[in-house]
Design a protein around this motif. Structure first.
Motif, mmCIF file in Angstrom:
data_model
loop_
_atom_site.group_PDB
_atom_site.id
_atom_site.type_symbol
_atom_site.label_atom_id
_atom_site.label_comp_id
_atom_site.label_asym_id
_atom_site.label_seq_id
_atom_site.Cartn_x
_atom_site.Cartn_y
_atom_site.Cartn_z
ATOM 1 N N ARG A 196 0.839 -1.203 0.000
ATOM 2 C CA ARG A 196 0.000 0.000 0.000
ATOM 3 C C ARG A 196 0.867 1.244 0.000
ATOM 4 O O ARG A 196 0.609 2.187 -0.728
ATOM 5 C CB ARG A 196 -0.923 -0.029 1.210
ATOM 6 N N ASN B 148 4.394 1.045 -0.238
ATOM 7 C CA ASN B 148 5.664 0.725 -0.914
ATOM 8 C C ASN B 148 6.789 0.200 -0.025
ATOM 9 O O ASN B 148 7.904 -0.018 -0.516
ATOM 10 C CB ASN B 148 6.169 1.907 -1.750
ATOM 11 N N TYR C 81 -2.188 -5.899 6.887
ATOM 12 C CA TYR C 81 -3.184 -4.910 7.318
ATOM 13 C C TYR C 81 -4.305 -5.647 8.033
ATOM 14 O O TYR C 81 -4.777 -6.680 7.543
ATOM 15 C CB TYR C 81 -3.734 -4.122 6.127
ATOM 16 N N GLY D 124 -4.316 -7.621 10.445
ATOM 17 C CA GLY D 124 -4.007 -9.013 10.744
ATOM 18 C C GLY D 124 -3.990 -9.950 9.565
ATOM 19 O O GLY D 124 -3.975 -11.173 9.740
ATOM 20 N N PHE E 109 5.691 -4.877 8.063
ATOM 21 C CA PHE E 109 4.639 -4.973 9.071
ATOM 22 C C PHE E 109 4.846 -3.907 10.135
ATOM 23 O O PHE E 109 5.901 -3.257 10.184
ATOM 24 C CB PHE E 109 4.611 -6.373 9.684
ATOM 25 N N GLY E 110 3.817 -3.734 10.986
ATOM 26 C CA GLY E 110 3.918 -2.757 12.053
ATOM 27 C C GLY E 110 4.099 -3.396 13.411
ATOM 28 O O GLY E 110 4.964 -2.999 14.186
ATOM 29 N N TRP E 111 3.295 -4.422 13.733
ATOM 30 C CA TRP E 111 3.404 -5.046 15.048
ATOM 31 C C TRP E 111 3.123 -6.552 15.061
ATOM 32 O O TRP E 111 3.719 -7.279 15.824
ATOM 33 C CB TRP E 111 2.478 -4.351 16.062
ATOM 34 N N GLY F 293 2.355 -8.679 11.892
ATOM 35 C CA GLY F 293 3.016 -9.229 10.706
ATOM 36 C C GLY F 293 2.587 -10.625 10.289
ATOM 37 O O GLY F 293 3.427 -11.472 9.981
ATOM 38 N N LYS G 56 10.087 -4.340 9.626
ATOM 39 C CA LYS G 56 9.247 -3.159 9.860
ATOM 40 C C LYS G 56 9.485 -2.127 8.764
ATOM 41 O O LYS G 56 8.588 -1.386 8.391
ATOM 42 C CB LYS G 56 9.533 -2.578 11.241
HETATM 43 C C1 LIG Z 1 -4.982 0.718 8.901
HETATM 44 C C2 LIG Z 1 -3.708 -0.052 9.148
HETATM 45 C C3 LIG Z 1 -3.775 -1.331 9.672
HETATM 46 C C4 LIG Z 1 -2.608 -2.057 9.932
HETATM 47 N N1 LIG Z 1 -2.696 -3.317 10.461
HETATM 48 C C5 LIG Z 1 -1.564 -3.978 10.786
HETATM 49 C C6 LIG Z 1 -1.636 -5.247 11.432
HETATM 50 O O1 LIG Z 1 -2.706 -5.800 11.692
HETATM 51 N N2 LIG Z 1 -0.475 -5.850 11.767
HETATM 52 C C7 LIG Z 1 0.740 -5.300 11.497
HETATM 53 O O2 LIG Z 1 1.764 -5.903 11.804
HETATM 54 N N3 LIG Z 1 0.846 -4.093 10.886
HETATM 55 C C8 LIG Z 1 -0.275 -3.432 10.528
HETATM 56 N N4 LIG Z 1 -0.174 -2.204 9.911
HETATM 57 C C9 LIG Z 1 1.159 -1.631 9.611
HETATM 58 C C10 LIG Z 1 1.627 -1.900 8.171
HETATM 59 O O3 LIG Z 1 1.796 -3.286 7.965
HETATM 60 C C11 LIG Z 1 2.967 -1.175 7.949
HETATM 61 O O4 LIG Z 1 2.701 0.220 7.894
HETATM 62 C C12 LIG Z 1 3.714 -1.616 6.718
HETATM 63 O O5 LIG Z 1 4.975 -0.981 6.667
HETATM 64 C C13 LIG Z 1 2.965 -1.284 5.451
HETATM 65 O O6 LIG Z 1 3.648 -1.858 4.369
HETATM 66 P P1 LIG Z 1 3.411 -1.390 2.848
HETATM 67 O O7 LIG Z 1 4.110 -0.044 2.691
HETATM 68 O O8 LIG Z 1 4.084 -2.424 2.017
HETATM 69 O O9 LIG Z 1 1.947 -1.260 2.581
HETATM 70 C C14 LIG Z 1 -1.342 -1.485 9.636
HETATM 71 C C15 LIG Z 1 -1.298 -0.185 9.080
HETATM 72 C C16 LIG Z 1 -2.463 0.529 8.832
HETATM 73 C C17 LIG Z 1 -2.363 1.907 8.227
#
Ligand SMILES: Cc1cc2nc3c(=O)[nH]c(=O)nc-3n(C[C@H](O)[C@H](O)[C@H](O)COP(=O)(O)O)c2cc1C
Length: 148
Positions: A11, A13, A61, A63, A92-94, A96, A122
């Motif tokens: 989403r 990059n 996103y 989960g 991922f954020g938390w 993954g 991350k």
């Molecule tokens: C609305 C939203 C929901 C997210 N849900 C999760 C999640 O459930 N678990 C997680 O590890 N990261 C979650 N993230 C963090 C994204 O995985 C993280 O920003 C990642 O770097 C996005 O990668 P991308 O740039 O390839 O899209 C979420 C981020 C957003 C904005």
């Protein structure tokens, strides 16, 4: 020269950047790499069976892996991928979940020869991410070499 196909869903990059570093690692190890987003894959008519390795990536996103990667994993049912080298990655954020789910599908459903585990970062830019992602590509290349 062995060939690898990387396909990713992203989403913002981050996952694309990780995929590009995995591609670099593969290339350093002498593998010819094609890297495409799922959307680009759909437009190109590329056949995954023409590659020795398939490496798939999705951000997590809510989960889950992103919807385009879910659809892509179903699409792969039409190809015989058994024994091909494989890896899975994603930003991922938390929690993954995505890379592990993709990895298991490639291993269990498509019977691919997978690397040791999924690559979860991350960010490509943080905490040794560049080396880890390039190293992941080299690890996948190692599977190709050992396959002869
Ligand atoms: C609305 C939203 C929901 C997210 N849900 C999760 C999640 O459930 N678990 C997680 O590890 N990261 C979650 N993230 C963090 C994204 O995985 C993280 O920003 C990642 O770097 C996005 O990668 P991308 O740039 O390839 O899209 C979420 C981020 C957003 C904005």
């Amino acid at each position: 020269m062995p060939k690898a196909l990387i396909v990713y869903a992203t989403r913002t990059n981050q996952t694309k950047s990780i995929g590009e570093l995995v591609a670099e690692g593969l290339r350093m190890a002498g593998v010819d790499v094609r890297i495409l987003s799922v959307q680009e894959f759909d437009k190109t008519g590329v056949n995954p069976e023409d590659f020795d390795a398939l490496v798939l990536g999705s951000a997590t996103y809510h989960g889950e892996m992103m919807q385009p990667m879910k659809t892509f994993l179903f699409k792969l049912e039409q190809y015989n991928l058994e024994g091909k080298a494989g890896g899975a990655f994603g930003a991922f954020g938390w929690s993954g979940e995505a890379p592990g789910r993709i990895f298991d599908t490639m291993k269990i459903i498509y019977k691919m020869k997978m690397v040791g585990g999924p690559l979860m970062l991350k960010s490509a830019a943080l905490g040794g991410g560049v080396q880890m992602a390039q190293g992941y590509g080299k690890e996948i290349a190692g599977l190709l070499n050992s396959a002869g």
